[in-house]
Design an enzyme around this catalytic site. Structure first.
Site, PDB file in Angstrom:
ATOM      1  CB  SER A  36     -20.567  56.299 -53.268  1.00  0.00           C
ATOM      2  OG  SER A  36     -19.948  55.069 -53.485  1.00  0.00           O
ATOM      3  CG  ASP A 336     -13.066  55.455 -48.805  1.00  0.00           C
ATOM      4  OD1 ASP A 336     -13.116  54.401 -49.374  1.00  0.00           O
ATOM      5  OD2 ASP A 336     -13.852  56.412 -48.816  1.00  0.00           O
ATOM      6  CG  HIS A 339     -15.845  54.996 -52.044  1.00  0.00           C
ATOM      7  ND1 HIS A 339     -15.924  55.078 -50.789  1.00  0.00           N
ATOM      8  CD2 HIS A 339     -16.880  54.823 -52.709  1.00  0.00           C
ATOM      9  CE1 HIS A 339     -17.498  55.047 -50.446  1.00  0.00           C
ATOM     10  NE2 HIS A 339     -17.833  54.890 -51.693  1.00  0.00           N
TER      11      HIS A 339
END
Length: 377
Positions: A36, A336, A339
Site C-alpha cells: 500500500s 490515517d 500510512h
C-alpha cells in the site's frame, strides 16, 4: 507557521522542477512492485482490498479526488516519477494502454507480502489479505513484458528502466501482529522475508534490470496504530528522543540490516547493476527527532482518525462516518494511522532523489559526471 509547514513541499516543488528537466530521458520507464505504500490504484480494483481509498477524504490534497492511494495525495513513487520527468505510474489494473505501460506499470497491491501465503499457513497464520505477493507481482510483470517490448529485446527496455522494489516486507510483520502474534514469533520470519526480496531482485536482473531502488522498512514503532495497540506505562518501552516504541523499531532495524547485507552480496555478484538502497527508516525517523524542521506539529498523531491518544481508533478509522480530518495534512506525518501524508512522502522522496537517504541518489545516477546542485531542505 503556515510558511514553516509548507517548506518541505515548496522545496520539493523546486527540486521536481529542476530535476524533472535535467533527468528527463535518464529513465524511459518505472516498473514498481510492493504494497500500500506504493499502490497507486490496484487494490481498489480488486474489491474490498482498497478499503476506504475510493471515497473522501482520501486523495484530497493533490488529486482532489480519491484515486485508490492510501494517502491524502501523492506517494513516494509519484514524486520520484515527477522528479525523473516521467508520467505518474499507471496501476496494472487501472485499464492503461500498452502504450502507457511502456512508460511504467505499477504492480503494487495494498496488503501484499514478500512471502507467499503458503508460508503463513505453514506457521499457523490464516491469511486474510491479498494473494498478490511479491513473486506473483513479478510473474505478472514477466507476462506483460513481451507486449511492452513490442518485438524489442527485453534487456534493451529494462536497461533504461528504473525498478522500484517496494517498500515490501512490512506486511509480513503487520498481518501477524494484527492477528495477535508476538514479536518473538515474528522476528524469525525476517530472514525468509529478505530471501524472498533477494530472489525477486535476482529474477529481474536475469531478465535485464540495470537499476533497482530497494527501500528498507519504516520505523514501525512510530506508527500511530502500533503506538495505540501497544500503549505501555513502562517508560523504558519508548525511545526518549522520539516517543516511538523501542522494540518495534528494533525489528525494523533488524530487517534493514539483513536487507543491506544481502544487497551488498548482490552488488558483488552483479557489479554492472545499480542496486540502490533507499533508507526509508532514517528518512522517516528524522521527522520525529526534529519535526519542526519539516513543519510537522504532532508527528505521532494521525491526521485522519478518531479521538484517542494517537488520534486512531480501529473501530472508526479514516473514512468512517465518525472519523475526523485535521485541517492541515501537511502538518502531520501520518495520514490515517498507518500510512503517511503527501507531505511526509514528499520529504522522503526528496531525500531519495537528491540524497542523503539513497546512495547514490537517483539524480546522481541520472547525471553521471554532472555536478548536482545541492538543495536546502
Amino acid at each position: 507557521m503556515a510558511c514553516v509547514a509548507s517548506r518541505p513541499l515548496l522545496a520539493l516543488a523546486l527540486l521536481l522542477a529542476v530535476c524533472g528537466s535535467d533527468a528527463g530521458g535518464c529513465f524511459t520507464a518505472i516498473f514498481s512492485f510492493g504494497d500500500s505504500l506504493a499502490d497507486t490504484g490496484n487494490a481498489i480494483r480488486l474489491g474490498g482490498l482498497g478499503g476506504p481509498t475510493g471515497s473522501p477524504p482520501y486523495g484530497r490534497t493533490f488529486f482532489e479526488r480519491p484515486t485508490g492511494r492510501f494517502s491524502d495525495g501523492r506517494l513516494i513513487i509519484d514524486f520520484i516519477a515527477q522528479g525523473l520527468g516521467l508520467p505518474l505510474v499507471q496501476p496494472f489494473l487501472g485499464g492503461g494502454s500498452i502504450e502507457e505501460f511502456r512508460q511504467g506499470v505499477n504492480f503494487a497491491v495494498a496488503g501484499a507480502t514478500a512471502l507467499d501465503l503458503s508460508f503463513f499457513r505453514s506457521k499457523g497464520i490464516q491469511p486474510s489479505w491479498t494473494d498478490r505477493s511479491l513473486h506473483v507481482q513479478i510473474g505478472l510483470f514477466k507476462q506483460l513484458l513481451p507486449s511492452i517490448c513490442a518485438g524489442r529485446d527485453p534487456k534493451d527496455v529494462l536497461n533504461s528502466s528504473l525498478i522500484l522494489m517496494g517498500e515490501i516486507g512490512g506486511n509480513d510483520y503487520n498481518h501477524p501482529f494484527f492477528q495477535g502474534s508476538k514479536v518473538e514469533e515474528i522476528r524469525p520470519f525476517v530472514p525468509s522475508v529478505i530471501a524472498s526480496i533477494k530472489s525477486a531482485i535476482n529474477d529481474l536482473i536475469e531478465i535485464g534490470a540495470k537499476t533497482l531502488l530497494v527501500p528498507g522498512n519504516f520505523p514501525i514503532g512510530c506508527v500511530p496504530v502500533y503506538l495505540d495497540i501497544h500503549k505501555s506505562e513502562n517508560v523504558e518501552d519508548y525511545e526518549s528522543e522520539t516517543g516511538c516504541i523501542k522494540w518495534l523499531n528494533e525489528l525494523s532495524q533488524y530487517h534493514n540490516r539483513l536487507l543491506q547485507d544481502e544487497l551488498d552480496q548482490l552488488r558483488k555478484l552483479h557489479p554492472q547493476v545499480n542496486i540502490i538502497y533507499a533508507n526509508y527508516y532514517d528518512a522517516m525517523i528524522s521527522f520525529f527527532r526534529a519535526p519542526h524542521i519539516f513543519g510537522f506539529k504532532a508527528p505521532l498523531h494521525a491526521c485522519c482518525g478518531s479521538p484517542g491518544p494517537y488520534s486512531v481508533n480501529r473501530n472508526a478509522p479514516c473514512g468512517h462516518r465518525n472519523a475526523k480530518v485535521c485541517s492541515d495534512p501537511s502538518g502531520s506525518v501520518s495520514w490515517d494511522g498507518i500510512h503517511l501524508t503527501e507531505a511526509a512522502y514528499g520529504a522522503i522522496a526528496s531525500s531519495i532523489l537528491e540524497g542523503p537517504h539513497a546512495s547514490p541518489s537517483l539524480t546522481k545516477v541520472c547525471s553521471g559526471t554532472r555536478q548536482d546542485a545541492v538543495y536546502d531542505f
